[in-house]
Scaffold this motif. Sequence first.
Motif, PDB file in Angstrom:
ATOM      1  N   GLU A 106       0.952  -1.220  -0.001  1.00  0.00           N
ATOM      2  CA  GLU A 106      -0.180   0.019   0.025  1.00  0.00           C
ATOM      3  C   GLU A 106       0.969   1.541   0.012  1.00  0.00           C
ATOM      4  OE1 GLU A 106      -3.387   0.238   2.570  1.00  0.00           O
ATOM      5  OE2 GLU A 106      -3.428  -1.852   2.841  1.00  0.00           O
ATOM      6  N   VAL A 107       0.770   2.019  -0.882  1.00  0.00           N
ATOM      7  CA  VAL A 107       1.604   3.426  -1.142  1.00  0.00           C
ATOM      8  C   VAL A 107       0.603   4.227  -0.321  1.00  0.00           C
ATOM      9  CG1 VAL A 107       2.467   5.241  -2.327  1.00  0.00           C
ATOM     10  CG2 VAL A 107       2.693   2.766  -3.390  1.00  0.00           C
ATOM     11  N   LEU A 108       0.839   4.919   0.652  1.00  0.00           N
ATOM     12  CA  LEU A 108       0.056   5.355   1.816  1.00  0.00           C
ATOM     13  C   LEU A 108       0.176   7.119   1.532  1.00  0.00           C
ATOM     14  CD1 LEU A 108       0.413   3.433   4.885  1.00  0.00           C
ATOM     15  CD2 LEU A 108      -1.396   3.338   3.296  1.00  0.00           C
ATOM     16  N   CYS A 109       1.461   7.498   0.809  1.00  0.00           N
ATOM     17  CA  CYS A 109       1.684   8.967   0.800  1.00  0.00           C
ATOM     18  C   CYS A 109       2.591   9.094  -0.158  1.00  0.00           C
ATOM     19  CB  CYS A 109       1.907   9.663   2.202  1.00  0.00           C
ATOM     20  SG  CYS A 109       2.081  11.220   2.032  1.00  0.00           S
ATOM     21  N   VAL A 110       2.302  10.288  -1.274  1.00  0.00           N
ATOM     22  CA  VAL A 110       3.434  10.483  -2.167  1.00  0.00           C
ATOM     23  C   VAL A 110       3.355  12.070  -2.399  1.00  0.00           C
ATOM     24  CG1 VAL A 110       3.933  10.651  -4.741  1.00  0.00           C
ATOM     25  CG2 VAL A 110       2.718   8.571  -3.658  1.00  0.00           C
ATOM     26  N   SER A 111       4.620  12.557  -2.240  1.00  0.00           N
ATOM     27  CA  SER A 111       4.975  14.076  -2.193  1.00  0.00           C
ATOM     28  C   SER A 111       5.748  14.407  -3.416  1.00  0.00           C
ATOM     29  CB  SER A 111       5.694  14.440  -0.901  1.00  0.00           C
ATOM     30  OG  SER A 111       5.755  16.018  -0.760  1.00  0.00           O
ATOM     31  N   ASP A 112       5.007  14.921  -4.588  1.00  0.00           N
ATOM     32  CA  ASP A 112       5.832  15.452  -5.584  1.00  0.00           C
ATOM     33  C   ASP A 112       5.567  16.877  -5.930  1.00  0.00           C
ATOM     34  OD1 ASP A 112       3.482  15.364  -6.456  1.00  0.00           O
ATOM     35  OD2 ASP A 112       3.681  14.178  -8.307  1.00  0.00           O
ATOM     36  N   SER A 113       6.017  17.315  -7.074  1.00  0.00           N
ATOM     37  CA  SER A 113       5.963  18.508  -7.474  1.00  0.00           C
ATOM     38  C   SER A 113       5.746  18.887  -9.157  1.00  0.00           C
ATOM     39  CB  SER A 113       7.006  19.566  -7.146  1.00  0.00           C
ATOM     40  OG  SER A 113       8.421  19.223  -7.688  1.00  0.00           O
ATOM     41  N   PRO A 114       5.346  19.767  -9.537  1.00  0.00           N
ATOM     42  CA  PRO A 114       5.328  20.080 -11.128  1.00  0.00           C
ATOM     43  C   PRO A 114       6.518  19.679 -11.799  1.00  0.00           C
ATOM     44  CG  PRO A 114       3.984  21.755  -9.987  1.00  0.00           C
ATOM     45  CD  PRO A 114       4.676  21.128  -9.061  1.00  0.00           C
ATOM     46  N   GLY A 115       7.870  20.119 -11.183  1.00  0.00           N
ATOM     47  CA  GLY A 115       9.078  19.635 -11.794  1.00  0.00           C
ATOM     48  C   GLY A 115       9.549  18.643 -11.655  1.00  0.00           C
ATOM     49  N   SER A 116       9.181  17.865 -10.458  1.00  0.00           N
ATOM     50  CA  SER A 116       9.736  16.578 -10.309  1.00  0.00           C
ATOM     51  C   SER A 116       8.264  15.716 -10.123  1.00  0.00           C
ATOM     52  CB  SER A 116      10.516  16.407  -9.070  1.00  0.00           C
ATOM     53  OG  SER A 116      11.476  17.412  -9.259  1.00  0.00           O
ATOM     54  N   PRO A 117       7.694  15.260 -10.925  1.00  0.00           N
ATOM     55  CA  PRO A 117       6.221  14.459 -10.817  1.00  0.00           C
ATOM     56  C   PRO A 117       6.688  12.967 -10.430  1.00  0.00           C
ATOM     57  CG  PRO A 117       7.000  14.605 -13.092  1.00  0.00           C
ATOM     58  CD  PRO A 117       7.859  15.556 -12.194  1.00  0.00           C
ATOM     59  N   ALA A 118       5.937  12.403  -9.735  1.00  0.00           N
ATOM     60  CA  ALA A 118       5.814  11.099  -9.223  1.00  0.00           C
ATOM     61  C   ALA A 118       5.709  10.010 -10.387  1.00  0.00           C
ATOM     62  CB  ALA A 118       4.924  10.563  -8.190  1.00  0.00           C
ATOM     63  N   VAL A 119       6.131   8.676 -10.367  1.00  0.00           N
ATOM     64  CA  VAL A 119       5.823   7.801 -11.358  1.00  0.00           C
ATOM     65  C   VAL A 119       4.523   7.404 -11.418  1.00  0.00           C
ATOM     66  CG1 VAL A 119       6.412   5.657 -12.184  1.00  0.00           C
ATOM     67  CG2 VAL A 119       8.180   6.944 -10.850  1.00  0.00           C
TER      68      VAL A 119
END
Length: 245
Positions: A106-119
Amino acid sequence: MIGSVQRAMRLLEAVAQHVQGAPAKQLARETGLALPTAYHLLRTLVHEGYLRRDKGLFFLGDAAVRLSSSGAEQKRRSTVVEALAHWRDLIGVPVYYAQYRDGEIEVLCVSDSPGSPAVEEWADFRETGHAHAIGQCLLAQLDDEARRDHLDRHPVQSITPYTVRDGHSLLRRLERTARMGPVIERQEYALGTVCAAIPITVGNAAATMAISMPAHQADRLMAATQQLQEEIGRLMGSLAISISI
């Protein structure tokens, strides 16, 4: 302002100060309320489940306890969210938090940004744990029986040309993984992306913090992973409780 709500909240706060319970007269005195008003509000709060009455004493009820538990859970989650956002900005990469719970990834939390988007989760993370760093890191923390059970339910399958080819090869790889060492994955889940996951074990929970970045930045993956490890080490005391979200 609604006066009756304010008075009811004062009564709740007063009751919360008395673990052994308190009678209506004492609560009225402490809150500065007239006794008939206090009685009326206390009866209402008991009826709604926010208080309970036992032998003339008032205690917090189940509804109030649920509110408190919910607030504590939100605070724990906020601690994790804030930590991931801090690391995202500090290291300049997306940061993920995941656990192995009830036999699933379970991926519970993801923190990304417009310049470094998550997979992008183009294939279900739960079913493709063999192909990404998060899943491999969590599976490496399980015992052999639990790993085999997981792979029986979610068999190894080719995701990209770089994905491990079969369950036996994956199990051998997991056995060679250092217990608390990072897991590195290069384009096994998503072409053009490299990832690293760091194991976190608190009690019986298998958990991980992970990062990802474009494959053309792969030369900084190890340095970024080491930086994340150091940051986790600094905050692990406060995170130990919070990662149970």
